[in-house]
Motif scaffolding. Structure first.
Motif, mmCIF file in Angstrom:
data_model
loop_
_atom_site.group_PDB
_atom_site.id
_atom_site.type_symbol
_atom_site.label_atom_id
_atom_site.label_comp_id
_atom_site.label_asym_id
_atom_site.label_seq_id
_atom_site.Cartn_x
_atom_site.Cartn_y
_atom_site.Cartn_z
ATOM 1 N N ILE A 102 11.747 3.312 -6.084
ATOM 2 C CA ILE A 102 10.551 2.568 -4.975
ATOM 3 C C ILE A 102 11.327 1.260 -5.214
ATOM 4 C CG2 ILE A 102 8.726 1.520 -3.714
ATOM 5 C CD1 ILE A 102 8.051 4.594 -4.851
ATOM 6 N N CYS A 103 11.343 0.333 -6.010
ATOM 7 C CA CYS A 103 11.212 -1.028 -5.948
ATOM 8 C C CYS A 103 12.732 -1.154 -6.076
ATOM 9 C CB CYS A 103 11.250 -1.492 -7.187
ATOM 10 S SG CYS A 103 8.791 -1.887 -7.632
ATOM 11 N N ALA A 104 13.426 -0.425 -6.612
ATOM 12 C CA ALA A 104 15.640 -0.689 -6.229
ATOM 13 C C ALA A 104 15.912 -0.721 -4.981
ATOM 14 C CB ALA A 104 16.381 0.623 -6.659
ATOM 15 N N ILE A 105 15.275 0.732 -3.667
ATOM 16 C CA ILE A 105 15.389 0.129 -2.669
ATOM 17 C C ILE A 105 14.866 -0.843 -1.662
ATOM 18 C CG2 ILE A 105 16.330 2.472 -2.998
ATOM 19 C CD1 ILE A 105 13.530 1.620 -0.582
ATOM 20 N N GLU A 106 13.965 -1.020 -1.836
ATOM 21 C CA GLU A 106 13.127 -2.436 -1.491
ATOM 22 C C GLU A 106 14.182 -3.161 -1.824
ATOM 23 O OE1 GLU A 106 9.918 -2.979 0.646
ATOM 24 O OE2 GLU A 106 9.361 -0.516 0.074
ATOM 25 N N GLN A 107 13.905 -4.173 -2.307
ATOM 26 C CA GLN A 107 14.792 -4.915 -3.370
ATOM 27 C C GLN A 107 16.696 -4.860 -2.965
ATOM 28 O OE1 GLN A 107 14.756 -6.515 -7.345
ATOM 29 N NE2 GLN A 107 12.960 -5.152 -7.690
ATOM 30 N N TYR A 123 6.677 8.318 2.292
ATOM 31 C CA TYR A 123 7.166 6.578 2.200
ATOM 32 C C TYR A 123 7.869 6.002 3.748
ATOM 33 C CZ TYR A 123 9.145 2.825 -0.435
ATOM 34 O OH TYR A 123 9.938 1.957 -0.222
ATOM 35 N N LEU A 124 8.555 6.543 3.969
ATOM 36 C CA LEU A 124 9.855 5.785 4.667
ATOM 37 C C LEU A 124 8.979 6.554 5.967
ATOM 38 C CD1 LEU A 124 12.969 8.971 3.809
ATOM 39 C CD2 LEU A 124 12.760 6.469 4.115
ATOM 40 N N ASP A 125 8.203 6.966 6.825
ATOM 41 C CA ASP A 125 7.472 6.627 7.995
ATOM 42 C C ASP A 125 6.241 5.362 7.715
ATOM 43 O OD1 ASP A 125 8.021 8.692 9.223
ATOM 44 O OD2 ASP A 125 6.485 10.390 8.418
ATOM 45 N N HIS A 126 6.033 5.222 6.622
ATOM 46 C CA HIS A 126 5.793 3.553 6.409
ATOM 47 C C HIS A 126 5.989 2.287 6.166
ATOM 48 C CE1 HIS A 126 1.263 4.982 5.043
ATOM 49 N NE2 HIS A 126 1.905 5.385 3.935
ATOM 50 N N ALA A 178 1.798 -1.073 0.025
ATOM 51 C CA ALA A 178 -0.022 -0.090 0.181
ATOM 52 C C ALA A 178 0.797 0.621 0.017
ATOM 53 C CB ALA A 178 -1.067 0.212 1.644
ATOM 54 N N ARG A 179 1.784 1.348 0.709
ATOM 55 C CA ARG A 179 3.086 2.397 0.797
ATOM 56 C C ARG A 179 3.288 2.739 -0.779
ATOM 57 N NH1 ARG A 179 5.723 -1.466 3.341
ATOM 58 N NH2 ARG A 179 7.496 -2.755 1.874
ATOM 59 N N MET A 180 3.640 1.473 -1.789
ATOM 60 C CA MET A 180 3.665 2.101 -2.926
ATOM 61 C C MET A 180 2.626 2.387 -3.453
ATOM 62 S SD MET A 180 5.624 -1.612 -4.036
ATOM 63 C CE MET A 180 7.633 -2.281 -3.112
ATOM 64 N N THR A 181 1.197 2.624 -3.529
ATOM 65 C CA THR A 181 0.722 2.816 -4.102
ATOM 66 C C THR A 181 0.205 4.332 -3.700
ATOM 67 O OG1 THR A 181 -1.614 0.642 -4.295
ATOM 68 C CG2 THR A 181 -2.432 2.664 -4.489
ATOM 69 N N HIS A 182 0.369 4.767 -2.243
ATOM 70 C CA HIS A 182 0.357 6.020 -1.776
ATOM 71 C C HIS A 182 1.338 6.852 -2.853
ATOM 72 C CE1 HIS A 182 -2.842 4.853 0.568
ATOM 73 N NE2 HIS A 182 -1.945 3.740 1.233
ATOM 74 N N ALA A 183 2.101 6.344 -2.498
ATOM 75 C CA ALA A 183 3.392 7.133 -3.212
ATOM 76 C C ALA A 183 3.379 7.695 -4.669
ATOM 77 C CB ALA A 183 4.934 6.363 -2.979
ATOM 78 N N MET A 184 3.065 6.143 -5.452
ATOM 79 C CA MET A 184 2.851 6.887 -6.569
ATOM 80 C C MET A 184 0.971 7.610 -7.165
ATOM 81 S SD MET A 184 5.143 4.806 -8.484
ATOM 82 C CE MET A 184 4.217 4.684 -10.815
ATOM 83 N N ALA A 185 0.910 7.525 -6.075
ATOM 84 C CA ALA A 185 -0.765 8.902 -6.413
ATOM 85 C C ALA A 185 -0.336 10.157 -6.067
ATOM 86 C CB ALA A 185 -1.672 7.620 -5.690
ATOM 87 N N GLY A 201 7.543 15.975 -1.619
ATOM 88 C CA GLY A 201 6.559 15.307 -0.520
ATOM 89 C C GLY A 201 5.936 13.808 0.049
ATOM 90 N N TRP A 202 6.605 13.796 -0.988
ATOM 91 C CA TRP A 202 6.097 12.019 -1.002
ATOM 92 C C TRP A 202 6.762 11.198 -0.181
ATOM 93 C CZ3 TRP A 202 9.208 7.837 -2.898
ATOM 94 C CH2 TRP A 202 10.055 7.854 -3.862
#
Length: 606
Positions: free
Chosen positions: A442-447, A392-395, A374-381, A387-388
């Motif tokens: 986002i995917c890069a830092i997640e992985q 995202y980091l809080d998530h 969901a944090r990815m969805t929020h960031a993309m929207a 500001g995002w």
């Protein structure tokens, strides 16, 4: 699958090696062996999966000695290639190819491997050196203590075992609490202990008497892959299904019983469906909790198992037993992990082993690769600008920044500011200004950061705690590389998440699973951490005012406010903060004693 350990330039005694081996016995109960000379040692505890009659470790070829933890899925191809070059591979165990592979390729041998692994090679052919390599995703972690002053190096598959070496002491990193609350466990190569680090994914470390320790990261093919914009979502789903089917089939090969974990969500359900097609009489396992709790997925898991024709095992755990499990979970993890799913994961793999299975396929890592959070969805929207990023980091955190600022004492807050950011250098910079789209960053830092540190180490340690090898199809290199060829829209858009993966699962997974709202596979901690429940009293005791004042970093009155909020208005934010702080305090008590106090921090901070 095994547990490994060793030392270089350290003069380790046999008694130390026996102590370390005993601390790793749960992960390798089938054989315990070690070898070495005055200034080096290598040890292995074996969990026999491939060729139980062969594969005795340490492996040797002349002056090259190897110990190995993991599974190599391309060992047969490697054996054929090496035999064509004149080498004799003594048996069919996957790790038996490693000495000859190292002789052929030297320090670049890991570039030939397809699997999950940590490998240690002692090369005495010229100037003695120790070479260690880890897999691309970080599925098999390796912890180490390096004394630069005298050149001593020690390593082990788990932190408690590493502490079994006489000269490796348990000293708390006083800033680890901040790192833990910022990202639910320390990211990168740091741990919660001073002087103990963990090798990153795709790393090759070389230790020599002259050159000391050098660590390089091997180049990954998927980091340069770009999206295939000409491929439709349907085509992407079809290709992904075919690829996953091949990888799941490869991961089913074992000389020990193999099962599958079926949570009832998309990822594990797809793995289950593909595995059931590739093997006869697959056994599946799902965990649920005694009583009536939110987010119970057992009905979905049972439907998936029925559709796939598996022999299904419904594991049910009484939440009243959780307080007794906490000490074991904290010990096996070696450092706090803020996800309450640790209790469920530990219980589930214990049930898998009790049923007679040594190997279990899981659906882990799909969310990081294919865009499932969901944090990815929020960031993309989120709108343009940066500001995002903080949201995202809080998530990602166990405790968001605003609450951390209220929690920390003035003294600790000042020390944290002076010490610098808790997140690894490069993570925030990648999010804010890295190459590629927002989704790709986002995917890069997640992985790179979250998946190995927070997710994979948890799965590894809590499965091996019960002598079970967890195999992860989504972490296979070909699957990881395929994910980077998807467009952002094929991962997430306004209609949903993991779109390519849903396309791949169509027709294989029941519609009830495909059409249900996504929910995380975790413990319903908001409901379980309330007055009258077993975990509530544990948390209140662990976070007593006296304990927090002795520690000196957390304001007791703010924690009291969290308990009051959770008692009257239960929320995910308050419950996770309490859980995270409780887990940290229990870890401190277990590794540093009940008398652990603020003295060490205050002296170090001044």
């Amino acid at each position: 699958m095994c547990r490994i350990y060793g030392s270089f330039n350290a003069g380790t005694s046999d008694q130390e090696l026996r102590t370390v081996a005993a601390l790793l016995r749960h992960g390798g109960p089938d054989a315990q062996t070690f070898t070495g000379k005055d200034d080096w040692a290598l040890g292995n505890n074996r969990l026999s999966i491939m060729d139980p009659e062969g594969g005795e470790q340490p492996y040797r070829l002349g002056a090259v000695t190897v110990v190995f933890n993991g599974e190599l899925y391309n060992h047969r191809e490697l054996a054929a290639r090496l035999e064509a070059r004149g080498h004799r591979i003594p048996d069919n165990c996957d790790g038996s190819v490693l000495p000859a592979l190292y002789v052929e390729y030297g320090e670049r041998f890991a570039e030939q491997l397809d699997g999950m692994y940590s490998v240690a090679v002692m090369d005495l052919r010229e100037e003695p050196k120790l070479v260690i390599a880890t897999d691309e995703s970080g599925m098999k972690p390796l912890y180490y203590a390096w004394d630069e002053a005298d050149g001593r190096f020690r390593f082990a598959s788990e932190i408690p075992a590493l502490l079994g070496f006489a000269d490796v002491t348990a000293e708390e990193d006083e800033y680890g609490l901040d790192a833990y609350l910022v990202s639910k466990t320390p990211f990168g190569d740091r741990t919660m202990f001073r002087g103990i680090q963990v090798l990153p994914p795709a790393a090759t470390a070389v230790v020599g008497r002259r050159g000391g320790l050098s660590i390089t990261t091997r180049p990954l093919g998927h980091t340069t892959a770009g999206p295939d914009t000409a491929r439709s979502l349907a085509q992407a789903g079809e290709e992904l299904r075919e690829l996953l089917a091949k990888e799941v089939s490869r991961l089913l090969i074992a000389d020990a019983p193999v099962a599958a974990i079926t949570s009832g969500g998309l990822d594990s359900s797809l793995v289950t469906a593909l595995a059931a097609r590739a093997t006869d009489r697959l056994h599946t396992f799902n965990i649920a909790y005694t009583g009536n709790w939110p987010s119970d997925e057992r009905a979905f898991a049972a439907e998936v198992a029925g559709r796939a024709g598996t022999v299904h095992h419904q594991v049910e755990v009484d939440p009243a037993t959780f307080p007794d499990l906490l000490a074991d979970v904290v010990w096996h993890l070696g450092q706090p992990n803020a996800d309450p799913i640790t209790l469920s994961t530990f219980s589930l793999f214990r049930a898998v082993r009790d049923a007679g299975f040594k190997v279990a396929l899981t659906g882990d890592a799909a969310d990081e690769l294919f865009g499932g959070y969901a944090r990815m969805t929020h960031a993309m929207a989120a709108p343009g600008g940066l500001g995002w990023v903080q949201e995202y980091l809080d998530h990602l955190s166990a405790v968001p920044r605003a609450l951390r600022e209220r929690l920390y004492t003035d003294e600790y807050a000042g020390a944290v500011r002076a010490h610098g950011p808790a997140l690894p250098a490069g993570l925030t910079e990648t999010l804010e200004g890295g190459r590629g789209s927002r989704m790709r960053r986002i995917c890069a830092i997640e992985q790179q950061y979250r998946l190995p540190s927070y997710h994979l180490r948890r799965v590894d340690h809590l499965s091996m705690a019960s002598s079970v090898e967890a195999r992860l199809p989504f972490c296979q290199p070909k699957v990881v590389r395929f994910a980077t060829t998807l467009t952002d829209e094929q991962k997430i858009n306004s209609t949903g998440v993991k779109r390519a993966l849903y396309a791949a699962a169509g027709g294989l997974v029941p519609d009830s699973v495909l059409n249900r709202p996504k929910q995380p596979f975790t413990l319903p901690i908001t409901a379980m951490l309330t007055p009258g429940q077993a975990l509530w009293d544990v948390a209140r005791d662990a976070l007593s005012e006296s304990a927090l004042r002795a520690d000196g970093r957390i304001r007791p009155e703010v924690v009291t406010g969290l308990f009051d909020e959770q008692a009257t208005r239960p929320s995910d934010g308050a419950s996770l903060a309490i859980w995270a702080l409780m887990s940290h305090q229990m870890w401190r008590t277990q590794f540093f004693g009940a008398a652990a106090s603020r003295a060490g921090f205050l002296q170090g901070a001044r």
